[in-house]
Design an enzyme around this catalytic site. Structure first.
Site, short mmCIF file in Angstrom:
data_model
loop_
_atom_site.label_atom_id
_atom_site.label_comp_id
_atom_site.label_asym_id
_atom_site.label_seq_id
_atom_site.Cartn_x
_atom_site.Cartn_y
_atom_site.Cartn_z
CG ASP A 1 -6.66 13.28 10.49
OD1 ASP A 1 -6.69 11.98 10.17
OD2 ASP A 1 -5.84 13.72 10.92
CB ILE A 2 -9.60 8.67 7.46
CG1 ILE A 2 -8.18 8.28 7.30
CG2 ILE A 2 -10.18 9.19 6.07
CD1 ILE A 2 -7.87 6.94 6.75
CE1 TYR B 1 1.73 1.05 3.53
CE2 TYR B 1 2.85 -0.85 2.75
CZ TYR B 1 2.07 0.23 2.68
OH TYR B 1 1.40 0.50 1.34
CE LYS C 1 -1.60 -0.02 3.19
NZ LYS C 1 -2.95 0.82 3.07
CG ASN D 1 -5.89 5.76 -1.97
OD1 ASN D 1 -5.01 4.78 -2.70
ND2 ASN D 1 -5.46 6.91 -1.76
N1 NAD Z 1 2.61 3.61 -3.98
C1 NAD Z 1 2.77 2.54 -3.78
O1 NAD Z 1 3.80 1.81 -4.30
C2 NAD Z 1 1.69 1.64 -2.96
C3 NAD Z 1 2.14 0.03 -3.02
C4 NAD Z 1 1.20 -0.46 -2.36
C5 NAD Z 1 0.18 0.22 -1.60
N2 NAD Z 1 -0.06 1.33 -1.62
C6 NAD Z 1 -1.26 2.06 -0.93
O2 NAD Z 1 -2.07 2.95 -1.83
C7 NAD Z 1 -2.36 3.99 -1.15
C8 NAD Z 1 -2.06 5.20 -1.71
O3 NAD Z 1 -0.56 5.39 -1.85
P1 NAD Z 1 -0.06 6.38 -2.55
O4 NAD Z 1 1.43 6.11 -2.86
O5 NAD Z 1 -0.95 7.20 -3.44
O6 NAD Z 1 0.24 7.50 -1.14
P2 NAD Z 1 0.58 9.43 -1.35
O7 NAD Z 1 1.42 9.42 -0.25
O8 NAD Z 1 1.08 9.56 -2.77
O9 NAD Z 1 -0.83 9.60 -1.27
C9 NAD Z 1 -1.78 9.37 -0.01
C10 NAD Z 1 -2.65 10.52 0.25
O10 NAD Z 1 -3.18 9.98 1.63
C11 NAD Z 1 -3.50 11.27 2.34
N3 NAD Z 1 -3.60 10.97 3.60
C12 NAD Z 1 -2.61 10.39 4.56
N4 NAD Z 1 -3.07 10.35 5.73
C13 NAD Z 1 -4.48 10.72 5.91
C14 NAD Z 1 -5.37 10.81 6.76
N5 NAD Z 1 -5.28 10.61 7.97
N6 NAD Z 1 -6.53 11.58 6.44
C15 NAD Z 1 -6.81 11.83 5.00
N7 NAD Z 1 -5.91 11.56 4.23
C16 NAD Z 1 -4.62 11.37 4.44
C17 NAD Z 1 -2.30 12.11 1.99
O11 NAD Z 1 -2.50 13.59 2.36
C18 NAD Z 1 -1.99 11.72 0.55
O12 NAD Z 1 -2.74 12.76 -0.39
C19 NAD Z 1 -1.87 3.66 0.41
O13 NAD Z 1 -2.76 3.32 1.06
C20 NAD Z 1 -0.79 3.13 0.16
O14 NAD Z 1 -0.25 2.32 1.57
C21 NAD Z 1 0.93 1.97 -2.46
#
Ligand code: NAD
Length: 246
Positions: free
Chosen positions: A59-60, A150, A154, A86
């Site tokens: 857990d980060i 959020y 960011k 990420n």
């Molecule tokens: N999907 C989008 O449209 C989008 C757009 C802009 C930015 N992002 C960013 O991209 C990144 C990934 O997004 P995604 O859509 O793949 O999300 P997702 O929810 O599909 O995957 C995120 C992963 O992070 C893990 N995670 C969450 N909290 C954690 C913690 N405390 N320690 C370790 N792992 C943890 C989760 O278990 C999950 O496997 C995020 O930072 C998100 O904010 C996503």
């Protein structure tokens, strides 16, 4: 110990993080794929000549867990060449309805967790005199209704990146942000269908991006040929960051 470069990718169980881990492995990195969730065993085996993907549950938000992660990487590989921060979450609501818990939860993962990871990465990379860090922010840092927590988290990631580029440049370490727009992942699949459709309609491309689109940008910034690029924010958003597309 293998001679492959070593990368750590957080939030690698699914979505964008998983695509990044697979892409970096295909580019020859041995990848430590970090997530707080257990990872399914169905990770496709990488192409011949590709690096290995090893999972590490952490857990980060937890300072000691992050320190243990880097200790494990150093014991196992003796160095860390790339770190991709990420892992991130959303807890959307208009501010008058948002709870303090929802504000804090998002700041804790997206900003504090990324900062903890960057601090350990900086300690290792400064010592070894090389490395690359890519922090995943979001186009939403420019502003999005319903995302005061959020977007603020960011925006903090973008500022953190810029400061670390200044602090670590003399040690041979590049630090950049990738800011995705609307990407098709479990996170966006959790949105109400009409909300998702309105977001797609607001895209200049009228499409969502794929996790692999973000992975390509990360791989570009971690390539040894692009290490003079540092402190930058690269948008992978189908043009949404340009502004009003109406
Ligand atoms: N999907 C989008 O449209 C989008 C757009 C802009 C930015 N992002 C960013 O991209 C990144 C990934 O997004 P995604 O859509 O793949 O999300 P997702 O929810 O599909 O995957 C995120 C992963 O992070 C893990 N995670 C969450 N909290 C954690 C913690 N405390 N320690 C370790 N792992 C943890 C989760 O278990 C999950 O496997 C995020 O930072 C998100 O904010 C996503």
């Amino acid at each position: 110990m293998s001679n492959s470069p070593i990368a750590i990718v957080t939030g690698a169980a699914k979505g964008i993080g998983r695509a990044i881990a697979e892409r970096l492995a295909n580019d020859g990195f041995d990848v430590l794929a970090v997530d707080m969730e257990p990872v399914s065993e169905d990770l496709p085996s990488a192409a011949p000549g590709a690096g290995k993907i090893l999972f590490h549950r952490a857990d980060i938000r937890d300072e000691q867990a992050v320190q243990a992660l880097f200790r494990t990487a150093m014991e196992r590989h003796g160095r860390v060449d790339a770190v991709v921060n990420n892992a991130g979450i959303i807890r959307d609501n208009m501010i008058h309805r948002m709870t303090l818990e929802d504000f804090q939860a998002v700041i804790d993962v997206n900003l504090k967790g990324t900062w903890l990871m960057c601090r350990e990465a900086a300690r290792v990379m400064k010592e070894q005199g090389s490395g690359g860090i890519v922090n995943i922010a979001s186009r939403a840092w420019l502003g999005n209704r319903g995302q005061s927590n959020y977007a603020a988290s960011k925006a903090g990631v973008v500022a953190l990146t810029r400061v670390l580029a200044l602090e670590l440049g003399r040690h041979g370490v590049s630090v950049n942000t990738v800011a995705p727009g609307l990407i098709d992942t479990p996170l966006t699949r959790g949105l109400e269908p009409h909300v998702l459709q309105s977001l797609i309609d607001a895209q200049p491309t009228r499409t969502m991006g794929k996790p692999e689109d973000v992975a390509h940008a990360v791989a570009f910034l971690l390539n040894k040929d692009t290490r003079f690029i540092t402190g930058q924010t690269l948008y992978v958003d189908g043009g949404k960051s340009i502004g009003a597309g109406i």
